[in-house]
Design an enzyme around this catalytic site. Structure first.
Site, PDB file in Angstrom:
ATOM      1  N   LYS A 166      -0.474   0.825   5.196  1.00 11.33           N
ATOM      2  CA  LYS A 166      -0.794   0.180   6.477  1.00 11.33           C
ATOM      3  C   LYS A 166      -1.509   1.126   7.437  1.00 11.33           C
ATOM      4  CE  LYS A 166       2.876  -3.131   6.055  1.00 11.33           C
ATOM      5  NZ  LYS A 166       3.762  -2.327   5.168  1.00 11.33           N
ATOM      6  N   GLU A 203       6.318  -9.287  -3.862  1.00 16.11           N
ATOM      7  CA  GLU A 203       7.204  -8.737  -2.832  1.00 16.11           C
ATOM      8  C   GLU A 203       7.451  -9.803  -1.751  1.00 16.11           C
ATOM      9  OE1 GLU A 203       7.481  -7.385   0.998  1.00 16.11           O
ATOM     10  OE2 GLU A 203       5.479  -6.823   0.318  1.00 16.11           O
TER      11      GLU A 203
END
Ligand code: PSU
Ligand code: MN
Length: 317
Positions: A166, A30
């Site tokens: 996250k 990514e």
């Protein structure tokens, strides 16, 4: 007669094209973590080390990005450097941004949603990132839920290695949203959902594996069943680089207040919070972020090799 709607070509780097021609294991990496997640020059070092980690495992890295209106799988070192240097000036492309960004000839880092979509479309099955997006803490009012989750639910037969989601997010709600979408989550040597730069969220997982071969065996069954969506293979950041949960919570609270004061919403929110947390932790969040990204790339490489072995020798049945 050829149509104007023939499907869009992918630009492969020479090395990735060659590896693909020889049916070698490939890993999609990514690139928003390069353009918007980490600052220069740490982003460039991390991207290069991640590619190196995939190679060391015996697989070929294909970093995914848009370069001047082209879908690229595998970047030349000079392109990787340009992405890293220009960073925030570039587009942060989630899947829905792909068509406009391509039509306008833009250069973009691809988020998990765009990366998984493009990799899947090109026939790749293994990908790696740092931490996925998820349900933001104020989602009941803001409706901010990362499109990563919906795209992972659509990317049939993919396996994404990450360190959970996250720590800036509402992690219990994120895990619920993952479950609702039917996305399989498997701990790699852990029984808890990792919290990105924090080792554990404390949230239990139903499944764990101890080796890349076990992870690959699970992906084989996923394929044989024709299960929709992706598998998330999650691993914790290394203990010596991890941030303590309490310290991270304080940093996240401060960052969220700063974001609110600045009126930040939507796309720039996650990069803003990551940057604010970097300052609160005096750069240690960056060291942890880098470590987990590189470790996830290495594991993705190992799983890609094991999956390749399992599917070419037929030993999986
Ligand atoms: N992992 C990192 N750093 C990042 C990201 C992942 O270590 O910056 C990126 C990924 O591209 C992911 C995105 O898709 O953050 C999530 O952004 P949002 O919360 O705006 O959906
Ligand atoms: Mn969002």
């Amino acid at each position: 007669m050829s149509s104007h709607l023939d499907s869009l070509a992918t630009v492969w780097s020479n090395e990735v094209a060659a590896a693909r021609g020889r049916a070698r294991p490939l890993v999609a990496l990514e690139s928003t973590l390069i353009t918007h997640g980490l600052p220069w020059p740490l982003n460039f070092e991390t991207a290069r080390n991640s590619e190196q980690a995939v190679r060391a495992a015996g697989a070929m890295p294909a970093t995914v990005a848009l370069l001047e209106g082209k879908v690229c799988l595998g970047l030349e070192p000079s392109d990787l450097e340009r992405l890293a240097r220009d960073g925030n000036d570039l587009v942060k492309a989630s899947r829905r941004d792909l068509a406009p960004a391509l039509a306008q000839g833009r250069t973009a880092g691809t988020t998990v949603s765009a990366t998984v979509f493009l990799a899947h479309r090109a026939g790749l099955r293994i990908a790696a990132t740092g931490g996925i997006g998820g349900v933001h803490r104020d989602a009941s009012e803001s409706f901010d839920i990362s499109t990563d989750l919906d795209e992972l639910a659509r990317a049939d037969g993919m396996l994404l290695v990450c360190s959970g989601a996250k720590s800036i997010l509402d992690l219990p709600a994120t895990l619920e949203a993952i479950e609702t979408r039917g996305i399989t989550v498997v701990g790699y040597r852990t029984s808890h959902f990792p919290a990105f730069t924090v080792q554990s969220s404390g949230l239990p997982l139903d499944w764990r594996v101890e080796t890349p071969a076990e992870a690959a065996a699970l992906l084989v069954k996923h394929h044989q069943l024709g299960c929709p969506g992706a598998i998330l293979l999650v691993q914790e950041v290394a203990a010596d680089q991890a941030i303590e949960l309490a310290e991270m919570e304080t940093a996240v609270q401060t960052a969220l207040r700063a974001a609110e004061a600045a009126g930040l919403k939507g796309k720039p929110l996650t990069p803003f919070l990551l940057n604010d947390i970097k300052e609160a932790t005096e750069g240690r969040s960056l060291i942890a972020n880098r470590a987990l990204i590189e470790a996830n790339a290495a594991l993705a490489g190992q799983v890609a090799v094991a999956f390749h072995q399992a599917t070419t020798t037929g030993s999986s049945r």
